[in-house]
Design an enzyme around this catalytic site. Structure first.
Site, PDB file in Angstrom:
ATOM      1  N   HIS A   1      -4.706  -3.744  -2.376  1.00 18.94           N
ATOM      2  CA  HIS A   1      -4.697  -3.306  -3.630  1.00 18.94           C
ATOM      3  C   HIS A   1      -4.913  -3.981  -4.914  1.00 18.94           C
ATOM      4  CE1 HIS A   1      -4.222   0.054  -1.117  1.00 18.94           C
ATOM      5  NE2 HIS A   1      -3.884  -0.422   0.274  1.00 18.94           N
TER       6      HIS A   1
ATOM      7  N   LYS B   1     -11.385  -0.759  -2.077  1.00 18.86           N
ATOM      8  CA  LYS B   1     -10.406   0.469  -2.671  1.00 18.86           C
ATOM      9  C   LYS B   1     -11.587  -0.166  -4.116  1.00 18.86           C
ATOM     10  CE  LYS B   1      -7.258  -0.924   1.268  1.00 18.86           C
ATOM     11  NZ  LYS B   1      -7.938   0.401   1.922  1.00 18.86           N
TER      12      LYS B   1
ATOM     13  N   SER C   1       1.186  -1.454   0.098  1.00 18.39           N
ATOM     14  CA  SER C   1      -0.058  -0.197  -0.167  1.00 18.39           C
ATOM     15  C   SER C   1       1.008   1.090  -0.227  1.00 18.39           C
ATOM     16  CB  SER C   1      -0.460  -0.089   1.464  1.00 18.39           C
ATOM     17  OG  SER C   1      -0.114   0.377   2.809  1.00 18.39           O
TER      18      SER C   1
END
Ligand SMILES: Cc1ncc(COP(=O)(O)O)c(C=O)c1O
Length: 428
Positions: A232, A263, A204
């Site tokens: 991610h 996300k 991240s």
């Protein structure tokens, strides 16, 4: 208080202050940050996640139109019409909340539909959904690993994984370093009941990708299981956006695939994908699942639609990658150190916390919304600005950011620092 050389680490534990005194001391720190216009946290937006947002300036109260490079909504699915409509439909059908914890009356058919869809998408037998990604990682590890076991963690793994290892033994290996992993696995080989290697798929703060194929092979050789956090990676990497196992060609071979729904999927929540038995164990032993109210129907409805969009509209991901390649090429041409970043997350490594704060102040004044990443979130020598891209940032917006960064470099001597002896390039 003069915070020039101070950090959050100074207030994590203050030996001679009780909780209220510690909070009061921390206020002095925040005040000095604010007075220097370095307090870039929790800026308040007046609209939803988008490449340009209306943000209340914390220092003047005026409204700024800012180019936003601070989110994880990589595909901007928070605003996708199908995703929004599906959420509205679920809200109308089921109401505002699930009403109870999942085991005791809170499970809806829409939750099961989401779990099944995620299991197919992640090529795993079964999925359990949680109301946060932090809760799913921490709650899963706390439920699974005990004092007879060991977690072998990449040193840059997410905080939720570290916090989840409080009931067990922990060994760290150097970030993405296979020799270091092998040494660690050799050391723990015969000493523990369960050995679990846990890594992030995409890191991240660094935007680099785990060498998951090598990790899976090595773990198997040493009798260890593998868990990968796809926070991610989902929707961003892999030919079909299925994440790191797809990118590294090990789909179906990772024991525990974890992830967030917050996300690229544009909602909120987390999940664990694994075999049926392990997921069933979590239903009854994972405390952040059992003792927490089930996901809102609106979130579940939107997430089902978001997965559909990822599967049926690959051009959105293609636009994100077009932006990633464009931004990366130009940042490198300007001489910035991006570490090993290769995804939608761009660190500009500066290695001087005060300078990072100053550059972020300057960028805020230029209406560019980025985040400072300071010690102790990263080592002092690797403090940085963190930026992240969306599929619908325009080239014009990216050029505006690049121009501001070029000016910041002239003003603050960012790339100049790489030439001095004490600061090496690629510090991560
Ligand atoms: C790698 C990683 N894992 C887990 C989480 C926690 O996810 P959530 O925000 O859904 O709680 C985050 C993020 O914020 C993250 O970056």
């Amino acid at each position: 208080m003069d915070t020039t050389n101070m950090s959050l680490a100074d207030f994590a534990h203050v030996a001679d202050r009780d909780i209220m005194q510690r909070a009061a001391l921390f206020r002095e720190y925040r005040e000095d940050f604010f007075n220097r216009r370095h307090l870039q946290y929790k800026r308040v937006a007046l609209d939803g996640s988008a490449p340009v947002r209306r943000v209340i300036d914390p220092y003047t109260g005026e409204i700024r139109e800012m180019i936003y490079l601070a989110g994880n909504d990589y595909l901007n699915l928070t605003q996708h019409p199908r995703v929004v409509a599906a959420g509205k439909e679920a809200l109308e059908k089921y109401g505002a909340g699930a009403g109870s914890v999942p085991l005791l009356g809170g499970t809806l058919d829409i939750h099961i539909e989401l779990e099944k869809k995620l299991a197919r998408f992640k090529c795993c037998q079964s999925v359990i959904i949680y109301t946060s990604g932090f809760g799913s990682n921490a709650g899963t590890l706390l439920a699974l690993l005990q004092k007879e076991d060991v977690a072998v963690l990449d040193m840059y793994v997410h905080a939720s994984i570290i916090d989840g290892c409080q009931n067990t033994n922990v060994k760290f290996f150097r970030h993405n370093d296979m020799d270091s992993l092998e040494k660690t696995l050799k050391r723990v080989k015969d000493s523990y009941r369960t050995k679990l290697v846990a890594v992030d798929g995409v890191y991240s703060m660094d935007g680099d990708i785990a060498k998951l194929d090598e990790i899976v092979e090595m773990a198997k050789h040493y009798g260890a299981y593998v868990m990968v956090d796809e926070a991610h990676a989902t929707g961003v990497i892999g030919k079909n956006g299925r994440g790191t196992p797809e990118h590294c060609n090990v789909e179906g071979k990772v024991d525990i695939v974890a992830g967030t729904l917050s996300k690229a999927l544009g909602g909120v929540g987390g999940f664990i994908a694994s075999n049926e038995d392990l997921v069933a164990l979590l239903h009854f032993y994972s405390r952040s699942y059992m003792f927490s109210t089930a996901m809102t129907p609106q979130a579940a409805g939107s997430l089902i639609a978001a997965l559909d969009v990822i599967e049926t509209e690959p051009d959105i991901r293609a636009r994100l990658w077009d932006n990633i390649n464009y931004f990366r090429e130009n940042l490198l041409a300007l001489g910035f150190d991006l570490g090993n970043a290769e995804t939608a997350i761009f660190p500009i490594i500066i290695g001087d916390g005060y300078k990072v704060r100053e550059v972020c102040r300057y960028l805020h004044e230029r209406n560019i919304y980025v985040n400072p990443v300071l010690f102790p979130a990263v080592p002092k020598r690797a403090t940085r600005i963190r930026m992240s891209l969306m599929a619908n940032h325009t080239k014009e917006q990216l050029d505006t950011v690049l121009n501001a960064l070029e000016d910041a470099d002239k003003l603050f001597g960012i790339t100049e620092r790489y030439k001095t002896k004490s600061v090496k390039k690629s510090l991560v």
